[in-house]
Write a protein that holds these residues in place. Structure first.
Motif, PDB file in Angstrom:
ATOM      1  N   HIS A  72       0.818  -1.218   0.000  1.00  0.00           N
ATOM      2  CA  HIS A  72       0.000   0.000   0.000  1.00  0.00           C
ATOM      3  C   HIS A  72       0.853   1.271   0.000  1.00  0.00           C
ATOM      4  N   HIS A  73       2.106   1.153  -0.392  1.00  0.00           N
ATOM      5  CA  HIS A  73       2.990   2.332  -0.321  1.00  0.00           C
ATOM      6  C   HIS A  73       2.592   3.418  -1.315  1.00  0.00           C
ATOM      7  N   GLU A  74       1.826   3.070  -2.361  1.00  0.00           N
ATOM      8  CA  GLU A  74       1.418   4.078  -3.343  1.00  0.00           C
ATOM      9  C   GLU A  74       0.176   4.859  -2.900  1.00  0.00           C
ATOM     10  N   ASN A  75      -0.448   4.412  -1.844  1.00  0.00           N
ATOM     11  CA  ASN A  75      -1.600   5.126  -1.286  1.00  0.00           C
ATOM     12  C   ASN A  75      -1.173   5.740   0.041  1.00  0.00           C
ATOM     13  N   PRO A  76      -0.800   7.014   0.048  1.00  0.00           N
ATOM     14  CA  PRO A  76      -0.244   7.616   1.276  1.00  0.00           C
ATOM     15  C   PRO A  76      -1.219   7.634   2.440  1.00  0.00           C
ATOM     16  N   VAL A  77      -2.510   7.722   2.162  1.00  0.00           N
ATOM     17  CA  VAL A  77      -3.493   7.759   3.248  1.00  0.00           C
ATOM     18  C   VAL A  77      -3.478   6.439   4.003  1.00  0.00           C
ATOM     19  N   ILE A  78      -3.603   5.331   3.272  1.00  0.00           N
ATOM     20  CA  ILE A  78      -3.599   4.014   3.915  1.00  0.00           C
ATOM     21  C   ILE A  78      -2.220   3.704   4.499  1.00  0.00           C
ATOM     22  N   TYR A  79      -1.173   4.000   3.734  1.00  0.00           N
ATOM     23  CA  TYR A  79       0.193   3.687   4.171  1.00  0.00           C
ATOM     24  C   TYR A  79       0.525   4.375   5.503  1.00  0.00           C
ATOM     25  N   GLN A  80       0.282   5.681   5.579  1.00  0.00           N
ATOM     26  CA  GLN A  80       0.631   6.430   6.789  1.00  0.00           C
ATOM     27  C   GLN A  80      -0.260   6.048   7.963  1.00  0.00           C
ATOM     28  N   ASN A  81      -1.518   5.723   7.663  1.00  0.00           N
ATOM     29  CA  ASN A  81      -2.419   5.298   8.726  1.00  0.00           C
ATOM     30  C   ASN A  81      -1.984   3.954   9.295  1.00  0.00           C
ATOM     31  N   LEU A  82      -1.649   3.006   8.431  1.00  0.00           N
ATOM     32  CA  LEU A  82      -1.180   1.703   8.893  1.00  0.00           C
ATOM     33  C   LEU A  82       0.132   1.823   9.661  1.00  0.00           C
ATOM     34  N   GLN A  83       1.028   2.626   9.143  1.00  0.00           N
ATOM     35  CA  GLN A  83       2.321   2.820   9.787  1.00  0.00           C
ATOM     36  C   GLN A  83       2.143   3.302  11.229  1.00  0.00           C
ATOM     37  N   TYR A  84       1.204   4.212  11.424  1.00  0.00           N
ATOM     38  CA  TYR A  84       0.932   4.728  12.766  1.00  0.00           C
ATOM     39  C   TYR A  84       0.301   3.658  13.657  1.00  0.00           C
ATOM     40  N   LEU A  85      -0.699   2.928  13.118  1.00  0.00           N
ATOM     41  CA  LEU A  85      -1.391   1.915  13.907  1.00  0.00           C
ATOM     42  C   LEU A  85      -0.458   0.783  14.309  1.00  0.00           C
ATOM     43  N   PHE A  86       0.526   0.469  13.479  1.00  0.00           N
ATOM     44  CA  PHE A  86       1.475  -0.591  13.810  1.00  0.00           C
ATOM     45  C   PHE A  86       2.443  -0.157  14.918  1.00  0.00           C
ATOM     46  N   ALA A  87       2.654   1.160  15.049  1.00  0.00           N
ATOM     47  CA  ALA A  87       3.656   1.660  15.991  1.00  0.00           C
ATOM     48  C   ALA A  87       3.075   2.121  17.328  1.00  0.00           C
ATOM     49  N   VAL A  88       1.820   2.581  17.310  1.00  0.00           N
ATOM     50  CA  VAL A  88       1.244   3.191  18.506  1.00  0.00           C
ATOM     51  C   VAL A  88       0.702   2.124  19.454  1.00  0.00           C
ATOM     52  N   SER A  89       0.684   2.438  20.738  1.00  0.00           N
ATOM     53  CA  SER A  89       0.083   1.525  21.712  1.00  0.00           C
ATOM     54  C   SER A  89      -1.420   1.773  21.768  1.00  0.00           C
ATOM     55  N   ALA A  90      -2.152   0.804  22.285  1.00  0.00           N
ATOM     56  CA  ALA A  90      -3.603   0.952  22.403  1.00  0.00           C
ATOM     57  C   ALA A  90      -3.955   2.146  23.290  1.00  0.00           C
ATOM     58  N   GLU A  91      -3.199   2.320  24.368  1.00  0.00           N
ATOM     59  CA  GLU A  91      -3.464   3.430  25.290  1.00  0.00           C
ATOM     60  C   GLU A  91      -3.223   4.780  24.615  1.00  0.00           C
ATOM     61  N   GLN A  92      -2.150   4.887  23.850  1.00  0.00           N
ATOM     62  CA  GLN A  92      -1.853   6.135  23.156  1.00  0.00           C
ATOM     63  C   GLN A  92      -2.912   6.451  22.108  1.00  0.00           C
ATOM     64  N   LEU A  93      -3.341   5.429  21.383  1.00  0.00           N
ATOM     65  CA  LEU A  93      -4.369   5.643  20.361  1.00  0.00           C
ATOM     66  C   LEU A  93      -5.686   6.065  20.993  1.00  0.00           C
ATOM     67  N   LEU A  94      -6.058   5.413  22.079  1.00  0.00           N
ATOM     68  CA  LEU A  94      -7.302   5.759  22.769  1.00  0.00           C
ATOM     69  C   LEU A  94      -7.272   7.207  23.230  1.00  0.00           C
ATOM     70  N   ASP A  95      -6.192   7.631  23.847  1.00  0.00           N
ATOM     71  CA  ASP A  95      -6.077   9.012  24.329  1.00  0.00           C
ATOM     72  C   ASP A  95      -6.165  10.002  23.175  1.00  0.00           C
ATOM     73  N   HIS A  96      -5.492   9.693  22.072  1.00  0.00           N
ATOM     74  CA  HIS A  96      -5.505  10.592  20.912  1.00  0.00           C
ATOM     75  C   HIS A  96      -6.910  10.714  20.320  1.00  0.00           C
ATOM     76  N   ILE A  97      -7.583   9.585  20.119  1.00  0.00           N
ATOM     77  CA  ILE A  97      -8.921   9.604  19.522  1.00  0.00           C
ATOM     78  C   ILE A  97      -9.892  10.361  20.416  1.00  0.00           C
ATOM     79  N   LYS A  98      -9.825  10.137  21.709  1.00  0.00           N
ATOM     80  CA  LYS A  98     -10.729  10.822  22.633  1.00  0.00           C
ATOM     81  C   LYS A  98     -10.517  12.328  22.602  1.00  0.00           C
ATOM     82  N   ARG A  99      -9.269  12.762  22.689  1.00  0.00           N
ATOM     83  CA  ARG A  99      -8.984  14.204  22.685  1.00  0.00           C
ATOM     84  C   ARG A  99      -9.341  14.834  21.340  1.00  0.00           C
ATOM     85  N   LEU A 100      -9.092  14.106  20.268  1.00  0.00           N
ATOM     86  CA  LEU A 100      -9.373  14.621  18.924  1.00  0.00           C
ATOM     87  C   LEU A 100     -10.871  14.819  18.716  1.00  0.00           C
ATOM     88  N   VAL A 101     -11.666  13.798  18.990  1.00  0.00           N
ATOM     89  CA  VAL A 101     -13.109  13.862  18.738  1.00  0.00           C
ATOM     90  C   VAL A 101     -13.791  14.826  19.696  1.00  0.00           C
TER      91      VAL A 101
END
Length: 364
Positions: A142-171
């Motif tokens: 998926h390297h030719e699709n920057p939206v999917i590529y960058q989103n996956l790259q982040y999800l593979f690196a972030v912890s569940a706790e970090q993602l939860l905090d980010h989504i809550k504060r963002l929304v």
């Protein structure tokens, strides 16, 4: 061999129509973080700039992260996968969604992951579980699709706790600072959803998609059994298409003609809010000071002879009305917004026409 084809049955689709301010949050962040589309949006660059000026530093950090890693798409998938929203009233969508995020905190990375197709479900699950080979394989494919590529790259690196905090504060931040300020948007979305539901009873799915997307064509896809139609304002005039197992999702733009009365009410509310903000001597003095030069909170408090908390309160009201912005602790005047104060009121009252009629009656 000769073959006779007696035809195959025409595929029919279930129609699902829903609306929510949560979708407005995700799509609004997506539009806001895509600079190249700002001049094409119905809201215009001026309103995008106003949102940017009024945004708190805390929300600015989360939105920047969302733009970098496209986590606004993760929010979309989470909203779609929340099982409680369809049976919940609009005013409870945000708290119900937040409670659900806590329920799935251990699996939130999986729930927030994009749908890549049935063939990718197993490797995606393995990658999210930590399999480095599957991670790299998915990123390579998926390297030719920057939206999917960058989103996956982040999800593979972030912890569940970090993602939860980010989504809550963002929304929560976008909901409170941007979406909830437009009191008419719920009525707009509700009206559009009702119209689409009624239309779906009388036309083919091709005609339905063509109508609500303003000219778009429905392309049949294997495995799709339901068309999920979601009215939206934030990304208008664009239709955004998404994919979920069994669903083709269309976030379609509401009909601007249906908003005529609502737009007028919004204009009246905006004018009232701005004039209320300047309806105080100290706030007018603050505007006068900022017209001369940008200043810090301490400088402004000293200049008007008020305490810092009191001065901050007055500045917050001016910021909420869009007349003042703050950057790095330094306050500045939104000149265009101040200049528009009188223009908006004159336009609402149609004073140009009144003045012309008066001059004509006086023989000028």
């Amino acid at each position: 061999m000769d073959m006779l084809d007696f035809g195959s049955p025409r595929q029919t689709y279930d129609i699902r129509v829903e609306y929510s301010l949560l979708y407005e949050c995700a799509l609004g962040i997506g539009a806001f973080t895509w600079d190249e589309v700002h001049d094409k949006l119905d809201i215009g660059q001026a309103q995008v700039l106003q949102i940017k000026r009024q945004m708190s530093e805390a929300l600015r950090r989360e939105v920047s992260l969302a733009g970098l890693h496209h986590t606004w798409r993760s929010v979309l998938f989470l909203i779609h996968r929340c099982p409680y929203l369809p049976s919940t009233t609009q005013e409870k969508h945000l708290p119900v969604f937040m409670d659900w995020l806590k329920e799935i905190k251990d699996s939130i990375r999986t729930e927030a992951a994009p749908y890549l197709g049935a063939s990718y479900q197993a490797p995606l699950a393995a990658a999210l579980a930590g399999n480095a080979l599957d991670m790299q394989k998915l990123l390579d494919e998926h390297h030719e699709n920057p939206v999917i590529y960058q989103n996956l790259q982040y999800l593979f690196a972030v912890s569940a706790e970090q993602l939860l905090d980010h989504i809550k504060r963002l929304v929560e931040g976008w909901y409170e600072e941007v979406v909830s300020r437009d009191r008419n948007v719920v009525a707009t979305l509700e009206q559009s959803a009702a119209q689409t539901s009624a239309l779906s009873q009388n036309v083919s799915h091709e005609k339905l998609i063509h109508t609500v997307t303003r000219g778009g064509e429905f392309v049949a896809e294997p495995g799709v059994t339901t068309l999920w139609l979601i009215p939206q304002v934030s990304y208008r005039p664009f239709t955004i298409r998404n994919h979920l197992p069994g669903y083709a999702v269309y976030y379609y733009p509401v009909d601007p003609d249906a908003q005529t009365g609502l737009d007028k009410n919004r204009l009246i509310s905006n004018i009232a809010a701005k004039h209320k903000a300047v309806g105080d001597v100290l706030r007018v003095r603050l505007l006068e000071l900022l017209a001369a030069s940008s200043r810090s909170l301490a400088e402004l408090a000293q200049a008007i002879g008020a305490s810092k908390p009191s001065t901050h309160h007055h500045l917050l009201l001016l910021r909420t009305a869009g007349l003042v912005h703050v950057d790095g602790g330094v306050y500045g005047l939104n000149v265009d917004e101040v200049l528009a104060l009188g223009e908006e009121l004159c336009r609402l009252l149609k004073l140009d026409g009144v003045k012309a009629a008066q001059e004509t009656s006086q023989g000028r």
